[in-house]
Scaffold this motif. Structure first.
Motif, short mmCIF file in Angstrom:
data_model
loop_
_atom_site.label_atom_id
_atom_site.label_comp_id
_atom_site.label_asym_id
_atom_site.label_seq_id
_atom_site.Cartn_x
_atom_site.Cartn_y
_atom_site.Cartn_z
N VAL A 1 0.85 -1.19 0.00
CA VAL A 1 0.00 0.00 0.00
C VAL A 1 0.89 1.24 0.00
N GLU A 2 1.95 1.18 0.79
CA GLU A 2 2.83 2.35 0.92
C GLU A 2 3.52 2.73 -0.38
N LYS A 3 3.58 1.78 -1.33
CA LYS A 3 4.19 2.11 -2.61
C LYS A 3 3.27 2.94 -3.50
N HIS A 4 2.00 2.99 -3.12
CA HIS A 4 1.04 3.74 -3.92
C HIS A 4 0.53 4.94 -3.15
N ARG A 5 -0.40 5.66 -3.79
CA ARG A 5 -0.95 6.83 -3.13
C ARG A 5 -1.79 6.39 -1.92
N HIS A 6 -1.54 7.04 -0.81
CA HIS A 6 -2.34 6.80 0.39
C HIS A 6 -2.17 8.03 1.26
N ALA A 7 -3.18 8.37 2.02
CA ALA A 7 -3.10 9.60 2.80
C ALA A 7 -3.56 9.37 4.24
N TYR A 8 -2.63 9.53 5.15
CA TYR A 8 -3.00 9.44 6.57
C TYR A 8 -3.68 10.74 6.99
N PHE A 9 -4.59 10.65 7.92
CA PHE A 9 -5.10 11.89 8.52
C PHE A 9 -5.04 11.74 10.03
N ASP A 10 -4.74 12.87 10.68
CA ASP A 10 -4.60 12.80 12.13
C ASP A 10 -5.62 13.68 12.84
N LYS A 11 -6.45 14.36 12.03
CA LYS A 11 -7.50 15.19 12.63
C LYS A 11 -8.83 14.90 11.93
N MET A 12 -9.88 15.17 12.64
CA MET A 12 -11.20 14.96 12.08
C MET A 12 -12.07 16.07 12.64
N GLN A 13 -12.83 16.72 11.77
CA GLN A 13 -13.76 17.74 12.29
C GLN A 13 -15.16 17.39 11.82
N VAL A 14 -16.06 17.29 12.76
CA VAL A 14 -17.45 16.98 12.45
C VAL A 14 -18.29 18.12 12.97
N TRP A 15 -19.14 18.67 12.12
CA TRP A 15 -19.99 19.76 12.59
C TRP A 15 -21.34 19.71 11.92
N ASP A 16 -22.14 20.71 12.18
CA ASP A 16 -23.55 20.63 11.93
C ASP A 16 -23.99 21.94 11.28
N TYR A 17 -24.90 21.88 10.34
CA TYR A 17 -25.26 23.10 9.61
C TYR A 17 -25.96 24.15 10.45
N THR A 18 -26.53 23.77 11.61
CA THR A 18 -27.26 24.73 12.43
C THR A 18 -26.33 25.72 13.12
N GLY A 19 -25.04 25.39 13.12
CA GLY A 19 -24.10 26.27 13.80
C GLY A 19 -24.10 26.08 15.30
N LEU A 20 -24.82 25.07 15.77
CA LEU A 20 -24.91 24.89 17.22
C LEU A 20 -23.79 24.03 17.79
N GLY A 21 -23.21 23.18 16.97
CA GLY A 21 -22.18 22.31 17.57
C GLY A 21 -21.12 21.86 16.59
N TYR A 22 -19.99 21.50 17.11
CA TYR A 22 -18.95 20.89 16.30
C TYR A 22 -18.07 20.07 17.23
N THR A 23 -17.34 19.15 16.65
CA THR A 23 -16.35 18.45 17.46
C THR A 23 -15.13 18.15 16.61
N ARG A 24 -13.97 18.20 17.27
CA ARG A 24 -12.73 17.88 16.55
C ARG A 24 -12.05 16.72 17.28
N TYR A 25 -11.65 15.76 16.50
CA TYR A 25 -10.92 14.63 17.06
C TYR A 25 -9.48 14.78 16.64
N ASN A 26 -8.61 14.39 17.53
CA ASN A 26 -7.19 14.47 17.22
C ASN A 26 -6.53 13.16 17.59
N ALA A 27 -5.63 12.70 16.73
CA ALA A 27 -4.98 11.41 16.98
C ALA A 27 -4.31 11.39 18.34
N ARG A 28 -3.75 12.52 18.74
CA ARG A 28 -3.02 12.49 20.01
C ARG A 28 -3.95 12.29 21.22
N ASP A 29 -5.27 12.59 21.03
CA ASP A 29 -6.21 12.33 22.13
C ASP A 29 -6.24 10.85 22.49
N ILE A 30 -5.96 9.99 21.55
CA ILE A 30 -5.94 8.56 21.86
C ILE A 30 -4.52 8.00 21.74
#
Ligand code: FAD
Ligand code: SAM
Lengths: 302, 495
Positions: free
Chosen positions: B126-155
């Motif tokens: 797999v490493e010989k081909h295109r692959h993309a690690y991600f270490d952050k994740m942001q999930v939010w909501d169209y109402t503007g009321l909430g969001y959350t961010r996950y970070n690899a270092r949290d775990i």
């Protein structure tokens, strides 16, 4: 007895199948007929006739054998009366694999570590243990005193090319001793509690073992706890069986087994217990030999 | 407690009519070897019908993962395995070019899957081909009321996951098998029918299933693995029923290009379903956008310019405002929450990168959820999408399948170790009892997400937002969610 010899002799005779074809055409017809029909129900077959010519040293206990003959058709029904053996099988085979790989210095990561070794499964029943041993590479001889068991075992083994090489024979350990047969490993699981003379039986097992060979025996403990769990639960709480069908006094304690094996020049090297987990429905090996246990021994050099 | 097995044996004898039956059985026994040959002719068996230990029907990502895992273990690498699939990708060696824009069919693989790939030796391909690690994740909501961010270092992890094209995962598994000394045979055709219990009771093939292939050939196998996707033929032939439903929603997937490279996976919940932007390396990202069927046909056919405008609106401030950081933080209504601010202090809301170009076709597919009521019968077992199909919301579909494949390989190895017949149902049930609860938990979570976000109803939106805020601020819960999404934990709900 006569019939047993007959089977063995006929089997040997019939090995080249074409030979048989030319001599016994009417047998063939019968076979074809039955291949299309379902196997006959268990109740159709009564026990074998009482063995009147049993001499004093025989391990045969006819009452016990009758019990097995009556339910022989259910050997391979994983949900039938032999369910506990089926469920326990992987666990006891794991013990056998690990002890015998060490004993014979075989690679435990290999698919068929017992290739080239001769094993005898004494009291093989329907072959529940013989078949996995054959898949693990051993050259297996399976013997049982009940003719019907041997027949079932043989038919079942034929289903798979690997297990069809198992040599099943209706005979006893003492008969094989008379024939001066020797094996690398002699295995008798859940048999000793059904034989007439456990000490004599162990002598036969020892005599069948090649020098440098191994012996494996498993049985049920004559302990209060075994009594409580096995008998009370099954007979009184679950009402599985008519009350009072257990031959309690014939069970051996681990100490007694070690002792009688010692007298037969077998040193017990390792012992393990089987414990049942009702949540997972699985058995596992443990140090607790209070109920069911298995022993691995080596033959002393004489 | 379980009663001892001996009990079962002490049934008293009640028999009769001994001699006739015994003689017949004796004859039966003696002649079985010969009669088998006779039968072989009668039933048209030929000795040239190949005999395999395992037939894997479906050489997709999950089927190949099973083969790879079997090839990697000493106890199973000697098994004789057939792989049945007409997909030409299994045969031709055309290489994957790194310059090509990424294929829109991608998977988000979790750290647990990456670890399994490393174990079997497939990750290096797999490493010989295109692959993309991600270490952050942001999930939010169209109402503007909430969001959350996950970070690899949290775990305490380096990464949260990796986005890889399906064809890269598939090819890597294939390369891995080809470079292992493994006896696999690829049958380039489809399964058309199967007999689990061939008629003869004592043929030497009596303990095998017989498979008929679309090219007229047939083969025997002790174990048939259905890895043939959501429309599994194996499942159908084995008569395994499924439970499931369709959502009246479709997903559009495509590859896009944006201004700058990112290592964050983005997901925003919109009134009709979520949109996700997953970085796939260089300045490319994959889009998975769930919506109702009318919208999906519009957005598939509209011009590229219009589509990109819609995408940017969906990812930025269309439908509603950006959420403000810490809207609910410390508010009286949520004072019962244990707040751990230190964890998330730096995780401010961010706006995802602007999409500038469409880099692939737009593909549309309907969302559904389907679960096989049984994974294992005698000689048959289901893995991957054949056992369960989920919508791609959290990119969990194939991870569940990989989990199945590696678990099944392990169970087979355990069976081989103790000389079991590998088609025995008691062995296969061990696989089922390990995987079914894990998959069902995951499906329940995904279905719950789906339901919670497919309704646009004021009070629910507020609750949803609160849940987000909760996830943002309560670190133990947040850890559990991330570790579950990254395949680390089995039962988040019960632990
Ligand atoms: C459009 C789309 C997008 C997706 N996006 C994501 C995502 O982003 N993340 C994610 O995790 N999951 C995603 N999924 C789900 C994911 O692709 C599946 O979970 C995964 O492909 C399942 O792999 P599989 O090997 O079980 O089945 P499949 O990939 O479906 O493979 C089945 C194989 O079986 C073969 N086959 C079928 N019938 C027969 C037969 N009769 N005989 C022989 N061979 C047969 C087929 O040729 C095929 O090769 C997506 C699914 C779809 C359809
Ligand atoms: C409980 S079963 C065990 C079967 C098998 N060893 C297993 O563990 O799966 C006991 C078997 O021993 C056989 N048996 C009992 N006494 C025997 C004897 N003296 N010689 C040979 N077999 C005997 C019975 O017929 C029966 O099949």
């Amino acid at each position: 007895m006569v019939r047993k010899h007959l089977i063995t002799r006929l089997r040997n005779l019939t090995r080249p199948a074409s030979h048989l074809h030319s001599h016994c055409p009417n047998f063939l017809q019968t076979r074809r007929h039955f291949s299309d029909a379902p196997p006959p129900p268990a109740s159709a077959l009564p026990p074998p006739p009482p063995a009147s010519n049993v001499h004093s040293k025989s391990s045969l206990n006819q009452t016990e054998l009758n019990k097995f003959a009556s339910i022989a058709d259910t050997w391979w029904d994983a949900e039938g009366p032999f369910k506990p053996l089926h469920v326990m099988n992987p666990t006891r085979l794991a013990f056998i694999r690990s002890t015998l790989c060490r004993h014979f210095r075989k690679d435990p990561h290999c698919t068929r570590p017992f290739e080239g070794l001769k094993f005898v499964d004494v009291g093989c029943g329907g072959g529940i243990l013989s078949e996995p041993l054959a898949r693990m590479g051993a050259t297996v001889t399976g013997i049982d005193a009940v003719e019907k068991n041997i027949k079932i075992a043989h038919l079942h083994a034929e289903l798979d090319p690997i297990t069809s090489s198992i040599d099943y024979c209706c005979t006893t350990a003492e008969k094989l001793v008379e024939e001066q047969r020797k094996f690398d490993a002699v295995i008798a699981l859940e048999v000793i509690e059904h034989v007439a003379e456990p000490a004599e039986f162990c002598k036969s097992l020892s005599a069948l073992t090649d020098s440098g060979g191994a012996i494996l025996i498993s049985t049920i403990n004559r302990s209060m706890r075994a009594y409580a769990t096995a008998i009370i639960m099954a007979e009184y709480v679950l009402h599985w069986l008519p009350k009072g069908t257990h031959e309690w006094s014939s069970f051996l304690t681990p100490e007694e087994l070690v002792l009688i094996l010692q007298r037969s020049s077998v040193s017990v090297q390792e012992m393990a217990g089987f414990v049942y987990n009702p949540l997972t429905g699985r058995w596992s090996l443990s140090d607790d030999i209070g109920v069911n246990f298995i022993a691995y021994g080596t033959k002393n050099n004489e | 407690m379980h009663p001892n097995w001996h009990i079962g044996l002490y049934v008293l004898v009640q028999g009769s009519s001994y001699p006739v039956q015994t003689v017949i059985n004796l004859i039966f026994l003696l002649l079985s070897a010969h009669a088998d040959m006779e039968l072989a002719h009668k039933h048209g068996y030929h000795n040239d019908v190949p005999m395999h230990d395992i037939a894997i029907v479906g050489g997709g990502m999950v089927g190949m993962a099973l083969a790879c895992s079997l090839a990697s273990m000493p106890l199973t690498k000697q098994l004789n395995v057939a792989i049945i699939d007409s997909n030409p990708a299994l045969l031709n060696e055309n290489s994957i070019k790194k310059e090509d824009p990424p294929d829109p069919r991608v998977s988000t693989v979790t750290p647990a899957t990456i670890a399994l790939f490393k174990d079997v030796g497939a990750w290096k391909y797999v490493e010989k081909h295109r692959h993309a690690y991600f270490d952050k994740m942001q999930v939010w909501d169209y109402t503007g009321l909430g969001y959350t961010r996950y970070n690899a270092r949290d775990i305490n992890k380096e990464v949260l996951g990796c986005v890889v094209e399906n064809k890269v995962l598939h090819r890597s598994l294939l390369s891995c098998i080809q470079n292992a000394a493994f006896q696999q045979k690829i049958y380039s055709c489809r399964l058309s029918s199967m007999t689990l219990q061939p008629s003869s009771s004592s043929s030497p093939r009596g303990s095998s299933a017989k498979l008929e292939l679309s090219d007229g050939n047939s083969l025997y196998a002790k174990l048939v693995v259905g890895a043939d996707g959501s429309k599994s033929r194996v499942k159908e032939l084995a008569g395994i029923s499924t439970t499931g439903w369709k959502y009246s929603q479709n997903a559009i997937i495509c590859t896009v290009e944006h201004m700058e490279e990112s290592r964050c996976a983005w997901q925003r919940f919109l009134p009709n379903g979520p949109i996700a932007l997953l970085p796939i390396g260089d300045r490319f990202s994959n889009i998975v956008w769930t919506m109702n069927p009318e919208e999906s046909s519009d957005r598939k056919s509209m011009s590229e310019v219009d589509f990109l405008k819609e995408v940017n609106r969906a990812l930025d401030n269309g439908y509603g405002p950006h959420p403000k950081s810490q809207l609910f933080g410390g508010s009286a209504a949520f004072s019962w929450l244990t707040i751990d601010k230190s964890l998330s202090a730096n995780d401010c809301f961010e706006i995802p990168p602007k999409v500038t170009k469409l880099a692939s076709d737009r593909m549309v597919f309907p969302l559904s959820l389907k679960h096989a009521n049984s994974y294992a019968l005698k000689r048959t077992v289901l893995i991957g999408d054949a056992a369960h199909t989920v919508h791609p919301l959290a990119g969990q579909g194939v991870n569940m399948g990989f989990g199945d494949a590696f678990c099944l390989a392990k169970v087979i190895a355990e069976g081989v170790a103790v000389g079991s017949d590998i088609g025995e149902v008691s062995l296969l049930r061990r696989y089922e009892s390990e995987r079914k609860p894990a998959n069902m938990t995951m499906m329940a979570i995904l279905d719950g997400f789906q339901k919670a976000y497919s309704v646009d109803f004021g009070p629910l939106n507020v609750l949803r937002a609160a849940a987000f805020q909760g996830a943002q601020y309560i670190s133990p819960l947040k850890r559990t969610i991330i570790s579950y999404a990254s395949g680390e934990q089995r039962f988040p709900l019960f632990s």
